[in-house]
Design a protein around this motif. Structure first.
Motif, PDB file in Angstrom:
ATOM      1  N   SER A 130       0.858  -1.189   0.000  1.00 36.33           N
ATOM      2  CA  SER A 130       0.000   0.000   0.000  1.00 36.33           C
ATOM      3  C   SER A 130       0.895   1.240   0.000  1.00 36.33           C
ATOM      4  CB  SER A 130      -0.897   0.002   1.243  1.00 36.33           C
ATOM      5  OG  SER A 130      -0.116   0.196   2.406  1.00 36.33           O
ATOM      6  N   GLU A 136       0.340  -6.872   1.231  1.00 36.16           N
ATOM      7  CA  GLU A 136      -0.811  -7.609   0.686  1.00 36.16           C
ATOM      8  C   GLU A 136      -1.041  -8.918   1.431  1.00 36.16           C
ATOM      9  OE1 GLU A 136      -2.195  -9.776  -3.525  1.00 36.16           O
ATOM     10  OE2 GLU A 136      -0.255  -8.757  -3.375  1.00 36.16           O
ATOM     11  N   TYR A 139      -3.566  -9.020   4.366  1.00 35.38           N
ATOM     12  CA  TYR A 139      -5.000  -8.870   4.122  1.00 35.38           C
ATOM     13  C   TYR A 139      -5.576 -10.063   3.352  1.00 35.38           C
ATOM     14  CZ  TYR A 139      -3.720  -4.368   5.874  1.00 35.38           C
ATOM     15  OH  TYR A 139      -3.224  -3.375   6.685  1.00 35.38           O
ATOM     16  N   SER A 192      -2.235  -4.335  -7.870  1.00 37.74           N
ATOM     17  CA  SER A 192      -1.362  -3.175  -7.770  1.00 37.74           C
ATOM     18  C   SER A 192      -1.182  -2.586  -9.160  1.00 37.74           C
ATOM     19  CB  SER A 192      -0.002  -3.585  -7.202  1.00 37.74           C
ATOM     20  OG  SER A 192       0.836  -2.459  -7.057  1.00 37.74           O
ATOM     21  N   MET A 256      -4.056  -2.460  -3.819  1.00 33.50           N
ATOM     22  CA  MET A 256      -3.333  -2.131  -2.601  1.00 33.50           C
ATOM     23  C   MET A 256      -2.789  -0.703  -2.634  1.00 33.50           C
ATOM     24  SD  MET A 256      -3.125  -4.447  -0.160  1.00 33.50           S
ATOM     25  CE  MET A 256      -1.662  -3.964   0.736  1.00 33.50           C
ATOM     26  N   PHE A 262      -7.681   0.835  -0.716  1.00 31.30           N
ATOM     27  CA  PHE A 262      -7.085   0.282   0.507  1.00 31.30           C
ATOM     28  C   PHE A 262      -7.928   0.587   1.735  1.00 31.30           C
ATOM     29  CE2 PHE A 262      -3.980   0.306   4.052  1.00 31.30           C
ATOM     30  CZ  PHE A 262      -3.660  -1.050   4.014  1.00 31.30           C
ATOM     31  N   LYS A 266      -8.658  -2.920   4.024  1.00 29.50           N
ATOM     32  CA  LYS A 266      -8.320  -3.125   5.437  1.00 29.50           C
ATOM     33  C   LYS A 266      -9.552  -3.156   6.346  1.00 29.50           C
ATOM     34  CE  LYS A 266      -7.523   1.787   6.444  1.00 29.50           C
ATOM     35  NZ  LYS A 266      -6.518   2.789   6.876  1.00 29.50           N
TER      36      LYS A 266
END
Length: 294
Positions: A130, A136, A139, A192, A256, A262, A266
């Protein structure tokens, strides 16, 4: 009479060691037989389990087992048990459901399904980053565990490629599904883009079209309804789904390195939304597969 007693006493004194050994061996054999016979018996703990002609959720149903029924286990294979009922009829039943004691709201084809979940990356393979350097791998594991919890509520047999922060080498991941004769495989990832904050959305990938992978990706994608752009179902040349013979998909559930995405990635609420949608998508897939087979 006295002489006979003396002879018996002499005989016992002479042969007491081998006689004792024989008695111990007979006792052990009887005990072992009783234990083995007991181990081959099982009592149905929850009602409405489907008895099928062969092992596997796609096999034709024969009957429904009642709670409290006593079964004899004839064979175990790929998580399924071949059993004999008290009326001498036989069939196959999902072994994990026979051992389940927690009641199910309903027993569905999903309950009889073996699903491998793959939390992408892990260990030294951190995956994408992130913008504030979160990994990554963290998560994907969180999400996979939430999905596993929801699937297990349905009775499904769930196998994880990893349960902790460890690396699982790519070549070994598809073998987890094949070695466990899974009905399907789902890999979790977060995307990404080359430059931060330039992309958004989620995509459901398949590689094989004719083994159910494409249909599975469509069914799950249709039920996700996430608060990000749905980029749909796409062909993806990823090893974990390419080298997998079972229906296999890879889900990219947001970017991410997008601050917008993001924020959701999360979030527990976002992960729970995915976790609750996936069992519905799988159930729809199984229903459609049954209709197609008929």
């Amino acid at each position: 009479m006295k002489k006979l007693v003396q002879l018996m006493r002499l005989w016992l004194m002479k042969f007491w060691v081998p006689l004792t050994i024989v008695i111990v061996m007979l006792g052990t054999a009887v005990s072992l037989t009783v234990v083995l016979l007991h181990k081959q018996q099982i009592t149905v703990q929850i009602p409405n389990l489907t008895l099928r002609k062969q092992k596997g959720v796609e096999s034709a149903p024969i009957s429904v087992l009642k709670k409290g029924e006593h079964l004899q286990i004839l064979k175990k294979s790929e998580g399924w048990y071949e059993v004999r009922r008290e009326d001498e009829s036989t069939g196959w039943v999902a072994g994990w459901l026979l051992h389940r004691q927690q009641p199910l709201k309903s027993v569905t084809p999903l309950s009889e399904t073996t699903i491998v979940l793959d939390p992408g990356h892990g260990g030294s393979d951190v995956g994408s980053l992130s913008t504030n350097n979160k990994y990554e791998k963290t998560y994907t594991l969180q999400l996979a565990k939430r999905v596993a919890k929801q699937l297990r509520k349905t009775g499904a047999r769930v196998i994880m490629t990893r349960n902790t922060d460890k690396i699982v080498y790519l070549a070994k991941i598809p073998k987890v599904a094949e070695d466990n004769h899974a009905d399907m495989f789902i890999s979790f990832h977060f995307d990404s883009s080359p430059d931060p904050n330039t992309a958004t959305g989620y995509t459901s990938y398949y590689y094989h079209k004719d083994n159910g992978s494409y249909a599975l990706a469509k069914s799950i994608n249709a039920k996700l309804a996430l608060p990000l752009l749905n980029k749909g179902v796409e062909y993806g040349n990823f090893l974990v789904i390419r080298d997998n013979s079972v229906p296999a998909i890879l889900l990219e559930n947001g970017y991410m390195n997008s601050n917008h995405d993001f924020k959701y990635i999360k979030s527990k609420a976002y992960q729970e939304k995915i976790a609750k949608a996936i069992p519905i998508g799988i159930q729809n897939y199984l229903t459609n597969q049954t209709k197609t087979a008929q």
